[in-house]
Design a protein around this motif. Structure first.
Motif, PDB file in Angstrom:
ATOM      1  N   THR A  11      -6.103 -20.229 -22.523  1.00  0.00           N
ATOM      2  CA  THR A  11      -6.339 -21.981 -22.985  1.00  0.00           C
ATOM      3  C   THR A  11      -7.052 -21.688 -24.038  1.00  0.00           C
ATOM      4  O   THR A  11      -8.234 -22.700 -25.048  1.00  0.00           O
ATOM      5  N   PRO A  64     -11.069 -30.084 -23.777  1.00  0.00           N
ATOM      6  CA  PRO A  64     -10.713 -30.192 -24.837  1.00  0.00           C
ATOM      7  C   PRO A  64     -11.288 -30.999 -25.831  1.00  0.00           C
ATOM      8  O   PRO A  64     -10.444 -30.939 -27.243  1.00  0.00           O
ATOM      9  N   ASP A  65     -12.200 -31.866 -25.995  1.00  0.00           N
ATOM     10  CA  ASP A  65     -12.935 -32.909 -26.233  1.00  0.00           C
ATOM     11  C   ASP A  65     -13.782 -31.940 -27.657  1.00  0.00           C
ATOM     12  O   ASP A  65     -14.377 -32.278 -28.360  1.00  0.00           O
ATOM     13  N   LYS A  68     -14.514 -32.394 -30.804  1.00  0.00           N
ATOM     14  CA  LYS A  68     -14.150 -33.795 -31.077  1.00  0.00           C
ATOM     15  C   LYS A  68     -16.331 -34.247 -30.865  1.00  0.00           C
ATOM     16  O   LYS A  68     -16.061 -35.907 -30.672  1.00  0.00           O
ATOM     17  N   GLN A  83      -6.815 -24.766 -29.808  1.00  0.00           N
ATOM     18  CA  GLN A  83      -6.955 -25.368 -28.627  1.00  0.00           C
ATOM     19  C   GLN A  83      -5.544 -26.545 -28.909  1.00  0.00           C
ATOM     20  O   GLN A  83      -5.478 -27.627 -29.359  1.00  0.00           O
ATOM     21  N   LYS A  84      -4.244 -25.837 -28.294  1.00  0.00           N
ATOM     22  CA  LYS A  84      -3.078 -26.728 -28.760  1.00  0.00           C
ATOM     23  C   LYS A  84      -3.005 -27.474 -27.247  1.00  0.00           C
ATOM     24  O   LYS A  84      -3.106 -27.755 -26.083  1.00  0.00           O
ATOM     25  N   PRO A  85      -2.272 -28.987 -28.059  1.00  0.00           N
ATOM     26  CA  PRO A  85      -2.363 -29.662 -26.096  1.00  0.00           C
ATOM     27  C   PRO A  85      -1.406 -28.524 -24.731  1.00  0.00           C
ATOM     28  O   PRO A  85      -2.215 -29.195 -24.031  1.00  0.00           O
ATOM     29  N   GLU A  86      -0.805 -27.971 -25.727  1.00  0.00           N
ATOM     30  CA  GLU A  86      -0.320 -27.204 -23.897  1.00  0.00           C
ATOM     31  C   GLU A  86      -1.071 -25.788 -23.845  1.00  0.00           C
ATOM     32  O   GLU A  86      -0.666 -25.609 -22.483  1.00  0.00           O
ATOM     33  N   GLU A  87      -2.184 -25.801 -24.302  1.00  0.00           N
ATOM     34  CA  GLU A  87      -2.541 -24.842 -23.926  1.00  0.00           C
ATOM     35  C   GLU A  87      -3.926 -25.989 -22.926  1.00  0.00           C
ATOM     36  O   GLU A  87      -4.401 -24.905 -22.064  1.00  0.00           O
ATOM     37  N   GLU A  88      -4.167 -26.822 -23.018  1.00  0.00           N
ATOM     38  CA  GLU A  88      -5.168 -27.430 -22.092  1.00  0.00           C
ATOM     39  C   GLU A  88      -4.672 -27.134 -20.460  1.00  0.00           C
ATOM     40  O   GLU A  88      -3.214 -26.686 -20.064  1.00  0.00           O
ATOM     41  N   LYS A  91      -2.234 -28.483 -18.297  1.00  0.00           N
ATOM     42  CA  LYS A  91      -0.900 -28.193 -18.823  1.00  0.00           C
ATOM     43  C   LYS A  91      -0.688 -26.813 -18.540  1.00  0.00           C
ATOM     44  O   LYS A  91       0.767 -26.433 -18.239  1.00  0.00           O
ATOM     45  N   ASN A 118     -13.762 -27.153 -18.134  1.00  0.00           N
ATOM     46  CA  ASN A 118     -12.358 -28.506 -17.498  1.00  0.00           C
ATOM     47  C   ASN A 118     -13.009 -28.663 -15.668  1.00  0.00           C
ATOM     48  O   ASN A 118     -12.184 -28.830 -15.381  1.00  0.00           O
TER      49      ASN A 118
END
Ligand SMILES: [Zn+2]
Length: 271
Positions: A11, A64-65, A68, A83-88, A91, A118
């Motif tokens: 993740t 993931p945020d 942000k 964290q890359k999108p595919e590591e959420e 996914k 999460n």
């Protein structure tokens, strides 16, 4: 009934000063009073366990945020998340052909930012948490106004509604399903739950932040830089060592980059 597979979910990773991981890693002396610190990567893993009795998820990684504005400024500085999108998490579960709603039980080692991030994916799921740490985290985020004083806890993570929280008592280790034991490893935080998973071909011990890295495990064991109770921390490390010997088990370190590079990651699995 038995545990069949363990998938390691990648993740993403945090970065931090190594002194947070291994206590006193860089210390000045008379001859070299100013020592350069080390800035290291901490891989963050969750674990999917397939059993005859359904799927168990152990930990959930970071939200993931996080970077942000979901995390406080202090946390974003001390433990920046990559964290890359595919590591959420969703996914990573999808790599194993699993959706969050397929998970029967979530076990959270402790409520820190890189483990309980999460729970929004599990509004109808039973979530087992270490009681002492859950209470400590709730007090920290609810009673202190400034998020920069919340330590490793994130108010958003602590405010999630799930199907049902089960508050695991720190005195009792128990079998969750045949082949999966929940063990208490306090010290890093007031309560911390580890797993012992008996697979067809091997036993795996997942101690999460009881054992950050090989340097912590030793032997001899070393204290981590961030520690709630140093005496129970050391006892918990030795508890893992006893179990490792008893079962000739594989211990997966929570945040050890060199070891992480040797682990099989989902969709590959251990059985
Ligand atoms: Zn951690």
């Amino acid at each position: 009934m038995a545990a069949k597979k363990v998938y390691i979910l990648n993740t993403g990773y945090l970065e931090t000063d190594k002194n947070n991981v291994v206590g006193g890693w860089t210390v000045g002396t008379k001859d070299t009073p100013y020592v350069k610190n080390e800035w290291i990567k901490l891989p963050v893993m969750a674990f999917l366990i397939e059993t005859d009795d359904g799927y168990i998820l152990y930990d959930t990684g970071s939200n993931p945020d996080a970077m942000k504005g979901y995390w406080s400024k202090v946390l974003q500085q001390i433990y920046p998340l990559y964290q890359k999108p595919e590591e959420e998490l969703d996914k990573q579960l999808a790599l194993c052909g699993v959706k969050p709603e397929d998970i029967k039980t979530v076990v959270i080692s402790h409520m820190h930012l890189d483990h309980a991030g999460n729970l929004q994916l599990f509004p109808n799921t039973t979530v087992i948490v270490p009681k002492a740490d859950f209470y400590a985290g709730q007090a920290q985020v609810k009673l202190n106004k400034d998020p920069n004083t919340h330590g490793g806890y994130v108010k958003g993570d602590m405010d999630r509604y799930v199907g049902q929280y089960v508050l695991a008592d720190g005195d009792v280790d128990f079998e969750l399903v045949p082949g999966v034991e929940v063990i208490n490893l306090p010290g890093h935080t007031p309560g911390l739950l580890g797993l012992v998973v008996h697979l067809p071909n091997q036993t795996m011990i997942l101690p999460q932040d009881c054992i950050y890295s090989s340097e912590i495990y030793g032997p001899p064991a070393r204290l981590s830089g961030l520690c709630y109770d140093s005496i129970s921390f050391m006892k918990s490390v030795e508890k893992v060592r006893r179990l490792q010997k008893k079962y000739n088990a594989t211990v997966i370190y929570a945040h050890d980059e060199p070891s992480f590079k040797t682990y099989k990651l989902a969709p590959a699995y251990y059985d």
